[in-house]
Design an enzyme around this catalytic site. Structure first.
Site, PDB file in Angstrom:
ATOM      1  N   PRO A 152       0.794  -1.235   0.000  1.00 59.86           N
ATOM      2  CA  PRO A 152       0.000   0.000   0.000  1.00 59.86           C
ATOM      3  C   PRO A 152       0.828   1.288   0.000  1.00 59.86           C
ATOM      4  CG  PRO A 152       0.036  -0.932   2.189  1.00 59.86           C
ATOM      5  CD  PRO A 152       0.772  -1.904   1.294  1.00 59.86           C
ATOM      6  N   CYS A 153       1.493   1.549  -1.102  1.00 57.98           N
ATOM      7  CA  CYS A 153       2.327   2.750  -1.210  1.00 57.98           C
ATOM      8  C   CYS A 153       1.495   4.026  -1.094  1.00 57.98           C
ATOM      9  CB  CYS A 153       3.136   2.735  -2.500  1.00 57.98           C
ATOM     10  SG  CYS A 153       2.169   2.477  -3.988  1.00 57.98           S
TER      11      CYS A 153
END
Length: 186
Positions: free
Chosen positions: A140-141
């Protein structure tokens, strides 16, 4: 990557997404594009040899989780197997740390660097790892922000506006600052 690569383009409430995998795990995730053809083109730009196929059970669970995510439901991707062969040890450590961020949680590039023992001066390198993340959403950048809690960049289609939409799905909003005069009651 290890072995033959397969892919699937699938619909979500946010638009068509793409996922590609090998026998070892997911190698690429394509966030929603304008249409299925655009999503396919963006996905295959990185994996021209990939062939369309029905996903194995672990990938099918990732697809179902992505569909829940873009419908605004909490989704967990921590058990999705990944094939990140060819990534540097530093990038792998950044990805592992980012993967521990859960729904509705955020951190900054500098904090992530410090948590890895790299020091805040490595924040830029953490940002580079996020920009090159091949499996956005699964890693989940979008939950990693710039200093001061600013949104920062996002290399997916739609740029930082897509990042804002994804964070909003998780209940995180970035209201524009009020003009200074209002804070003094003018």
């Amino acid at each position: 990557m290890t072995g033959k690569t397969h892919y699937l383009i699938f619909d979500t409430a946010g638009g068509p997404c793409g996922i590609a995998w090998t026998a070892a795990g997911v190698v690429r995730f394509q966030l929603p594009g304008e249409d299925a053809a655009t999503t396919r083109r963006l996905l295959l730009r990185h994996l021209p040899e990939a062939e369309a196929a029905e996903p194995p059970p672990a990938v099918a669970r990732a697809v179902a989780a992505a569909q829940r995510y873009f419908a605004g439901e909490e989704a967990d991707f921590t058990d999705v197997p990944l094939d990140l062969a060819g990534q540097s040890d530093f990038f792998l450590s950044v990805y592992d740390a980012a993967r521990r961020l859960h729904w509705g949680e955020t951190t900054t590039y500098g904090t992530l660097a410090r948590d890895l023992g790299a020091g805040p001066e490595m924040a830029r390198e953490v940002g580079q790892a996020m920009a090159k993340n091949p499996v956005a959403l699964i890693i989940p950048c979008h939950r990693v922000l710039a200093a001061g809690g600013k949104v920062g960049g996002f290399s997916a289609p739609g740029g930082s506006s897509s990042k804002l939409k994804m964070l909003a799905l998780e209940g995180i909003s970035f209201a524009p600052p009020e003009p200074a005069q209002q804070s003094f009651g003018f």
